[in-house]
Design a protein around this motif. Structure first.
Motif, short mmCIF file in Angstrom:
data_model
loop_
_atom_site.label_atom_id
_atom_site.label_comp_id
_atom_site.label_asym_id
_atom_site.label_seq_id
_atom_site.Cartn_x
_atom_site.Cartn_y
_atom_site.Cartn_z
N SER A 109 74.94 -101.44 36.93
CA SER A 109 75.76 -101.26 35.66
C SER A 109 75.59 -99.99 34.87
O SER A 109 76.46 -99.32 34.48
CB SER A 109 75.55 -102.53 34.89
N SER A 110 74.35 -99.82 34.88
CA SER A 110 73.95 -98.58 34.04
C SER A 110 74.48 -97.29 35.00
O SER A 110 75.01 -96.33 34.14
CB SER A 110 72.52 -98.36 34.06
N ASP A 157 78.04 -97.15 34.16
CA ASP A 157 78.31 -96.67 32.64
C ASP A 157 78.18 -95.19 32.56
O ASP A 157 78.90 -94.40 31.79
CB ASP A 157 77.35 -97.46 31.71
#
Length: 126
Positions: A29-30, A33
């Motif tokens: 997810s990071s 992002d």
């Protein structure tokens, strides 16, 4: 080892599997992002957070391995657990590679922006 002890080790292993999976999802997810954010708006702490998440992932992986080794002396069939651990190893290596690429790209973007601002500043100061 008695049956209750083996059940405890099995639950503990399950908990570490869950921790590893959560850490994998956070890293992925990071990475997504960071890749979505324009380099101009990318805050350095986001990269630091990703590095911390990678460390947590490595710790979860180590705990998973230690838990599996603790079960090695039991009569339990650990074939599925070792197969899962091999998959975790592959995931960990892929995520490490992805994180290194994101960090390298971030450093390159920062360098490019700094060089661009120096050129503009020296070009107009003339």
């Amino acid at each position: 080892m008695d049956l209750e002890g083996m059940k405890h080790l099995k639950r503990k292993l399950g908990g570490f599997k869950g921790s590893f999976t959560r850490a994998v999802n956070l890293c992925i997810s990071s990475i997504r992002d960071l890749n979505r954010i324009d380099p101009v708006n990318r805050h350095p702490l986001l990269v630091n957070d990703l590095e911390k998440q990678l460390l947590k992932l490595e710790v979860a992986y180590d705990h998973l391995g230690e838990s599996l080794m603790a079960m090695d002396g039991t009569q339990l069939d650990l074939t599925d657990e070792y197969t899962h651990y091999d998959q975790c190893t592959t995931e960990l290596l892929q995520i490490k590679s992805d994180v290194k690429m994101v960090i390298a790209q971030n450093q390159e973007d920062c360098r490019s922006m700094n060089e661009g601002s120096r050129t503009t500043a020296s070009g107009t100061g003339g």
